[in-house]
Design an enzyme around this catalytic site. Structure first.
Site, PDB file in Angstrom:
ATOM      1  N   HIS A  86      -2.442   0.029  -7.899  1.00 43.04           N
ATOM      2  CA  HIS A  86      -1.552  -1.072  -8.264  1.00 43.04           C
ATOM      3  C   HIS A  86      -2.378  -2.255  -8.783  1.00 43.04           C
ATOM      4  CE1 HIS A  86       2.348  -3.368  -6.842  1.00 43.04           C
ATOM      5  NE2 HIS A  86       2.302  -3.230  -8.141  1.00 43.04           N
ATOM      6  N   HIS A 126      -2.931   6.176   0.905  1.00 44.24           N
ATOM      7  CA  HIS A 126      -2.104   4.964   0.920  1.00 44.24           C
ATOM      8  C   HIS A 126      -2.860   3.771   0.313  1.00 44.24           C
ATOM      9  CE1 HIS A 126       0.873   2.179   2.914  1.00 44.24           C
ATOM     10  NE2 HIS A 126      -0.152   1.349   2.726  1.00 44.24           N
ATOM     11  N   GLU A 127      -4.036   3.496   0.867  1.00 42.10           N
ATOM     12  CA  GLU A 127      -4.790   2.335   0.367  1.00 42.10           C
ATOM     13  C   GLU A 127      -5.212   2.548  -1.085  1.00 42.10           C
ATOM     14  OE1 GLU A 127      -4.516  -0.237   1.978  1.00 42.10           O
ATOM     15  OE2 GLU A 127      -3.934   0.645   3.897  1.00 42.10           O
ATOM     16  N   HIS A 176      -2.473   1.332  -3.243  1.00 46.31           N
ATOM     17  CA  HIS A 176      -2.553  -0.123  -3.452  1.00 46.31           C
ATOM     18  C   HIS A 176      -3.645  -0.415  -4.479  1.00 46.31           C
ATOM     19  CE1 HIS A 176       0.168  -1.493  -0.389  1.00 46.31           C
ATOM     20  NE2 HIS A 176      -0.526  -1.017   0.614  1.00 46.31           N
TER      21      HIS A 176
HETATM   22 ZN   LIG Z   1       0.026  -0.727   2.626  1.00 49.97          ZN
END
Ligand SMILES: [Zn+2]
Length: 698
Positions: A497, A490-491, A494
């Protein structure tokens, strides 16, 4: 994810006078490889003068824009604004990252002093009428300006930010607004500090071996090490940090001890002592209403959501309701199954919240012959991280090269250079995965520097991924849980991104997107983590190197929907609670317990499940940036489930789909309306069906 906001400082500091610009490394551009912060040279006393100087510099830069005799243009006003505050950005980013990962009393003191000054500085800019008039003048002629899409978004963003910050108010109201903002900035920092202190305060010391009944050896070893660190050598310590508490709740046969640790967790910030957060949060909620009203909005949620994909509180409630019914139905069924298990064991007590993890773990084992501890050996942290890197390499052709010659802020951190397939530099990624007392809880992404390209100057991103994952214990390396595997992916999403951002303006780049869009790039990565094809790439036994057996993968797949009723309900309840706190229309300080109980009763939350965050430690909404935004995780899950379908319809690493996702989502930051970006990638708006299917709620 939490984005740390820039913090500023001005108060008359004696410290500033004794440091010259040469001695303070924050004053100049960093001369390190890839211009990462020179951590060894930055001392705590450097921050305050740098904040002060950064603010002064930005004020001067803004003054120059205002007195420009030329009439306002996009270049001499909007783009020029974008070019202000570089020192402030630099110090704010370094301080923000390190105050999350390497904090101490001094750092927290700086944060507390800086918060109201930052708030004042921001208000001084946004409420500067001369500056606003220039921005407004550009905004009013925007249709004639022949701007690019990105420039147009930037202009709208500046204009709206000023209006939303009160630029159109009269002087008296502007002054009130400033006061509210200052007060809020102090209260929200205090709230977060109290939660941090509460997390570190509680310890459950076990000195009798029989009280360890049921716990796996690795958990016992970890507890013995924690005891040693905390001066209880020869005993065992459990804390309310999740890597310590959750395994205890899952495995401990000692029901009274499970109750003890669980209650300590849910009473954080609610002990009627110096760390109590009830009065603070009631005040925060009331002040937010007052500010929303002043700005012409009915509630704080109306004010916040205007800027999000959801647009209005009604849309959020409607969306949450759609999911709540099937989730609650499923959770009730799960509770009955657990109760049945208790009965079969020969007990007659009623299932309580502190029993849920324990019996769920047992049920999972009985139903699927799957136990979290069977998986851990295959989830060595380094392998999982390599797995995440490999997925990104296969999707986007990028490479991750570990660098040992780049400054780090802590020995646990690792540094990677990220490159395109052709070897050109993309950015730097720091990973910092283990808990320590100086680090806040949870997992998050942050940046020392965001990507941008202003006046043809290419700024490469420096990104961090932070976690509190299971540490190495005894002779074993760090073996993480399947939930931690998800979090790491998940991280990392990010992180991508931030890293793959390809925007011109700092203001719009990377993760600077609306709250309910920002979790799409992160959550979509979680989908890859447990695909059999991907597990085979990274899930290798830490001792034998054996690839995770197909049998275990099949079990994992079968167990995928297990406990989803509980998880969805626990989360949705917190989303409703957040919305309820922020749809108050009257600025009154309410009784927190009463309000929370009513909010949760209204949706019919069952007593066996406690809302994921109770108000007194709901950091996301009272200290982080998620007020009336906690719903966005599941909103984005609708997006990510729908987006991942695009890969499932073709193949997991389909190059065309991957390129479309990179070009239209990851690279574009906040340069366009998120729904426009999404539709350009997917060809249509998302539907809720893939999510319900994914969670087994349909
Ligand atoms: Zn998040």
């Amino acid at each position: 994810m939490k984005k740390t906001f820039l913090l500023l400082f001005i108060a008359g500091l004696i410290l500033c006078s004794c440091l010259t610009q040469d001695e303070n490394p924050l004053f100049s551009e960093f001369d390190t490889p890839f211009q990462v912060p020179p951590f060894d040279r930055i001392q705590e006393e450097h921050y305050l003068p740098a904040f002060k100087e950064g603010m002064d510099q930005q004020n001067k830069e803004i003054e120059a824009i205002i007195i420009d005799p030329e009439s306002p243009t996009f270049e001499n006003t909007i783009e020029a604004m974008e070019n202000t505050g570089s020192l402030l950005r630099r110090v704010g980013s370094v301080f923000g990252v390190l105050n999350g990962s390497m904090t101490n009393d001094d750092m927290q003191k700086i944060a507390k002093e800086v918060a109201p000054l930052e708030s004042k500085h921001r208000d001084d800019i946004r409420l500067n009428d001369k500056l606003f008039q220039r921005i407004k003048a550009v905004y009013e002629q925007k249709d004639k300006l022949d701007l690019t899409t990105e420039q147009n978004t930037l202009l709208e963003k500046y204009y709206k930010d000023f209006v939303r910050s009160g630029a159109n108010l009269d002087e008296e109201k502007k002054a009130t607004l400033k006061e509210i903002n200052q007060e809020l900035s102090i209260l929200t920092v205090k709230f977060g500090d109290n939660v941090l202190k509460e997390n570190n305060r509680f310890e459950m010391v076990i000195d009798k071996k029989e009280d360890l009944a049921g716990l796996p050896q690795a958990v016992i070893t970890g507890a013995a090490e924690a005891a040693k660190e905390r001066g209880h050598e020869g005993k065992w310590v459990f804390t309310i940090h999740k890597p310590s508490m959750i395994p205890f709740l899952q495995y401990s046969e000692k029901r009274d001890l499970r109750e003890k640790i669980f209650k300590a967790y849910i009473n954080k910030g609610d002990n009627n002592d110096e760390l109590d957060n009830k009065a603070i949060l009631a005040k925060i909620a009331a002040l937010r209403v007052k500010r929303a009203n002043l700005l012409g909005y009915k509630t704080h949620a109306d004010y916040v959501l205007e800027d999000n994909m959801a647009k209005k509180p009604e849309n959020v409630y409607k969306f949450l309701d759609q999911l709540w019914k099937p989730a609650l139905k499923m959770a009730k069924r799960e509770a009955m199954e657990l109760q049945e298990m208790i009965r079969k064991e020969g007990h007659d007590f009623k299932l309580q919240p502190w029993d849920w993890w324990y019996y769920a773990e047992k049920l999972k084992k009985a139903k699927y012959e799957l136990d979290e501890e069977m998986l851990r050996p295959y989830f060595k942290l380094e392998n999982v991280r390599e797995g995440a890197f490999s997925v990104a390499s296969k999707l986007y052709g990028i490479q991750f090269i570990e660098r040992t010659d780049i400054p780090k802020y802590h020995e646990d951190a690792k540094v990677f250079e990220v490159k395109e397939a052709d070897g050109s530099h993309i950015g730097i990624l720091y990973t910092d995965y283990f808990p320590r007392a100086s680090k806040r809880g949870g997992a998050w992404m942050n940046s020392f520097r965001k990507q941008s390209r202003l006046y043809n100057k290419e700024i490469h991103p420096v990104i961090t991924n932070n976690g509190n994952f299971s540490k190495p214990t005894g002779d074993s390396p760090a073996l993480i849980s399947s939930e931690e595997v998800s979090t790491l992916f998940h991280e990392f999403g990010h992180g991508l991104h931030g890293l793959l951002s390809d925007c011109n303006y700092n203001r719009l780049s990377g993760t600077s997107v609306s709250r309910d869009f920002v979790e799409l790039p992160s959550q979509i990565m979680e989908n890859w983590a447990f695909e059999p094809e991907v597990l085979k790439m990274y899930a290798k036994h830490y001792e034998t190197g054996e690839v995770i057996p197909q049998e275990l993968i099949d079990k994992l797949k079968k167990a995928k929907h297990f406990n989803q009723g509980f998880e969805t309900v626990e989360y949705l309840a917190a989303s409703f609670l957040d919305m309820d706190w922020h749809t108050l229309a009257e600025a009154k300080e309410l009784d927190v317990d009463k309000f929370e109980t009513e909010s949760l009763n209204k949706i019919g939350l069952i007593p066996e499940i406690i809302v994921r965050y109770k108000s007194p430690y709901f950091n996301h909404i009272f200290s982080g940036g998620y007020a009336s935004g906690y719903y966005s995780y599941i909103w984005a899950e609708v997006l990510d489930a729908d987006a991942f379908e695009a890969f499932k319809e073709t193949s997991l690493f389909d190059q065309k789909t991957a390129q479309a996702f990179r070009k239209n989502v990851l690279e574009r930051g906040g340069t366009e309306d998120p729904m426009v970006l999404y539709k350009r990638f997917r060809g249509a708006e998302p539907t809720v069906e893939p999510l319900l299917k994914k969670r087994g709620l349909k």
